[in-house]
Design an enzyme around this catalytic site. Structure first.
Site, PDB file in Angstrom:
ATOM      1  N   ASN A   8       0.867  -1.171   0.000  1.00 52.70           N
ATOM      2  CA  ASN A   8       0.000   0.000   0.000  1.00 52.70           C
ATOM      3  C   ASN A   8       0.910   1.228   0.000  1.00 52.70           C
ATOM      4  O   ASN A   8       1.421   1.625   1.046  1.00 52.70           O
ATOM      5  CB  ASN A   8      -0.893  -0.039   1.248  1.00 52.70           C
ATOM      6  CG  ASN A   8      -1.888   1.103   1.275  1.00 52.70           C
ATOM      7  OD1 ASN A   8      -1.833   2.015   0.442  1.00 52.70           O
ATOM      8  ND2 ASN A   8      -2.791   1.072   2.233  1.00 52.70           N
ATOM      9  N   ARG A  89      -2.168  -2.097  -3.812  1.00 52.13           N
ATOM     10  CA  ARG A  89      -3.426  -1.380  -3.671  1.00 52.13           C
ATOM     11  C   ARG A  89      -3.365  -0.147  -4.569  1.00 52.13           C
ATOM     12  O   ARG A  89      -2.402   0.623  -4.499  1.00 52.13           O
ATOM     13  CB  ARG A  89      -3.605  -0.943  -2.223  1.00 52.13           C
ATOM     14  CG  ARG A  89      -4.793  -0.043  -2.045  1.00 52.13           C
ATOM     15  CD  ARG A  89      -4.859   0.496  -0.642  1.00 52.13           C
ATOM     16  NE  ARG A  89      -6.024   1.333  -0.494  1.00 52.13           N
ATOM     17  CZ  ARG A  89      -6.024   2.513   0.134  1.00 52.13           C
ATOM     18  NH1 ARG A  89      -4.927   2.983   0.671  1.00 52.13           N
ATOM     19  NH2 ARG A  89      -7.122   3.202   0.233  1.00 52.13           N
ATOM     20  N   HIS A 178     -12.632   2.381  -0.407  1.00 47.87           N
ATOM     21  CA  HIS A 178     -12.653   1.314   0.607  1.00 47.87           C
ATOM     22  C   HIS A 178     -13.298   0.030   0.079  1.00 47.87           C
ATOM     23  O   HIS A 178     -13.771  -0.795   0.861  1.00 47.87           O
ATOM     24  CB  HIS A 178     -13.453   1.718   1.865  1.00 47.87           C
ATOM     25  CG  HIS A 178     -12.823   2.781   2.697  1.00 47.87           C
ATOM     26  ND1 HIS A 178     -13.584   3.661   3.441  1.00 47.87           N
ATOM     27  CD2 HIS A 178     -11.543   3.106   2.942  1.00 47.87           C
ATOM     28  CE1 HIS A 178     -12.784   4.491   4.092  1.00 47.87           C
ATOM     29  NE2 HIS A 178     -11.536   4.170   3.808  1.00 47.87           N
ATOM     30  N   ARG A 239     -12.132  15.026   7.791  1.00 44.80           N
ATOM     31  CA  ARG A 239     -12.908  15.486   6.628  1.00 44.80           C
ATOM     32  C   ARG A 239     -14.337  15.812   7.024  1.00 44.80           C
ATOM     33  O   ARG A 239     -14.920  15.135   7.870  1.00 44.80           O
ATOM     34  CB  ARG A 239     -12.946  14.397   5.546  1.00 44.80           C
ATOM     35  CG  ARG A 239     -11.603  14.099   4.956  1.00 44.80           C
ATOM     36  CD  ARG A 239     -11.658  12.923   3.997  1.00 44.80           C
ATOM     37  NE  ARG A 239     -10.510  12.064   4.232  1.00 44.80           N
ATOM     38  CZ  ARG A 239     -10.406  10.798   3.852  1.00 44.80           C
ATOM     39  NH1 ARG A 239     -11.393  10.218   3.203  1.00 44.80           N
ATOM     40  NH2 ARG A 239      -9.335  10.102   4.124  1.00 44.80           N
ATOM     41  N   GLU A 383      -7.763  -5.808   4.439  1.00 48.44           N
ATOM     42  CA  GLU A 383      -7.593  -5.474   3.025  1.00 48.44           C
ATOM     43  C   GLU A 383      -6.348  -6.154   2.432  1.00 48.44           C
ATOM     44  O   GLU A 383      -6.344  -6.538   1.264  1.00 48.44           O
ATOM     45  CB  GLU A 383      -7.499  -3.949   2.866  1.00 48.44           C
ATOM     46  CG  GLU A 383      -8.841  -3.276   3.137  1.00 48.44           C
ATOM     47  CD  GLU A 383      -8.718  -1.824   3.552  1.00 48.44           C
ATOM     48  OE1 GLU A 383      -8.455  -1.572   4.746  1.00 48.44           O
ATOM     49  OE2 GLU A 383      -8.870  -0.945   2.694  1.00 48.44           O
TER      50      GLU A 383
END
Ligand code: ADP
Length: 396
Positions: A8, A89, A178, A239, A383
């Site tokens: 990643n 990823r 995601h 956010r 993941e």
């Protein structure tokens, strides 16, 4: 002996996890941080040990060389030839990549072209891919896209209510994110419920620093809360999530230090959410500690966070016309008993009912009462494992 590494890569970091396949055993994992600086840090974790070193790391190629050398140095591998696959990823797959793919020159070119949709992420992902191609050119190299799982969304969900040209000429639509996590936890949830995924309607809630919810019907994503970018959806750590876009030009006109839209978007991405409202932290554990001390802004941030999540769950109840289960995952979703209790208790009308004996820290699986119409589950996400599995699946 076949080992697969899941990667990643961010703009200045590279997270990795090494698996023994097909056993799916994690042999080691680590992170290289501050790539590009003289005081970069590489950390390797294996056998209960954690080894860190600080050194200059010029770019992703040097980072990959270092992590591979470390695997030998710590006798995790004895030869690079043991590593037969790498999975990367990739954040934005646009409308091109509907599933994971073997990375050839054409795929790499397309990933780089999609940088306009994820300017911070895709170039970094591509740098990680190039680094491995240069150092281990012969191993199976696979890209796993955050957006792929959401490519099943119907047009009615992914289009924004704007004229055609913005979609056809400028690719403005909902892509989501995601996806790997929503996919993995939906599979796990079906197993835990003892029902085929094809027969289930699920709402998956990935609640970490970034937050996204997905409505999944029969194993397919039919709507998701992240949008054209990961700024959309409920409130997050730093956010805003969804806001009225007219706020953007208003702030540019009225706030002296915000000169243009990019400045405002930076505030919306990095200085808002839990951090902005609490004025303290973006970390849920620290926020809850402040709440326990009676901090009112921390309490407001928590209540707003829960409120926005609840509204999205309500939306997806409507999208799916009722759901079989709500699934909590990621750092907050997996660990925060207080937040889960608050959200589920305020959705009792839908037939959700949490079992306090099961909603305890460290527990996973079904946490609702036996009588609850809509089951509530905690499913730890993974993941990296999905990435490693996709590499195995695509190996010639
Ligand atoms: P990222 O999006 O960065 O991958 P994570 O999924 O790791 O984020 O989630 C990070 C969040 O999880 C942080 O806000 C952290 O405080 C929260 N978290 C971790 N453990 C707990 C806990 N025991 N209780 C509440 N929140 C937790």
């Amino acid at each position: 002996m076949s080992k697969t590494i899941a990667i990643n890569a961010g703009s200045s970091s590279l997270k990795w996890q090494l698996y023994q396949m097909p056993e799916e055993t994690v042999l080691a994992k680590g992170i290289v941080e501050r790539i590009g600086l003289d005081d970069a840090v590489s950390t390797v974790k294996f056998d209960g040990r954690s080894e860190s070193q600080t050194l200059p790391i010029k770019d992703h190629i040097v980072a990959v060389k270092l992590l591979l050398e470390d695997l030998k140095r710590f006798a995790i591998i004895s030869d690079f030839a043991e590593i037969t696959g790498v999975g990367h990823r990739v954040v934005a797959g646009g409308e091109i990549f509907k599933s994971s793919v073997l990375i050839d020159d054409e795929a790499l070119r397309q990933i780089e072209e999609l940088s306009s949709l994820a300017p911070l992420h895709n170039p970094a992902n591509a740098a990680g891919i190039r680094a491995f191609k240069e150092i281990l050119p012969d191993i199976t190299s696979v890209a796993v896209f955050d957006t792929a799982f959401h490519t099943t969304m119907p047009e009615v969900a992914y289009r924004y209510p704007m004229a055609d040209k913005y979609y056809t000429d400028y690719q403005v639509r909902k892509y989501g994110a995601h996806g790997t996590s929503h996919y993995y936890v939906s599979q796990q949830a079906a197993e835990m419920l003892g029902k085929p995924l094809e027969e289930l309607k699920l709402i998956t809630a990935h609640i970490g620093n970034g937050v996204s919810l997905t409505a999944i019907n029969g194993g397919k994503s039919v709507d998701t809360s992240m949008g054209f970018t990961p700024l959309a959806g409920p409130m997050m750590g730093t956010r805003t999530g969804d806001i009225d876009p007219a706020i953007i030009p208003y702030l540019v006109e009225n706030v002296p230090e915000l000169e243009n839209a990019a400045d405002v978007v930076n505030v919306l991405n990095k200085e808002s959410g839990i951090l902005g409202v609490s004025g303290l932290t973006n970390d849920m554990r620290d926020l809850e500690a402040a709440m326990a001390e009676g901090d009112e802004k921390a309490q407001l941030a928590f209540d707003m966070f829960a409120d926005r999540l609840k509204k999205f769950i309500g939306q997806y109840m409507a999208v799916l016309n009722g759901a079989d289960a709500l699934v909590f995952t990621a750092g907050i979703g997996e660990n925060d008993t207080l937040l889960r209790e608050k959200i589920v208790s305020e959705l009792s009308w839908f037939g959700m009912d949490i079992d306090p004996a099961k909603n305890v820290f460290g527990n996973s699986g079904v946490i609702s009462t036996d009588a609850a119409k809509v089951k509530v589950l905690v499913v730890p996400t993974d993941e990296e494992l999905v990435i490693a599995r996709d590499v195995e699946a695509l190996k010639a």
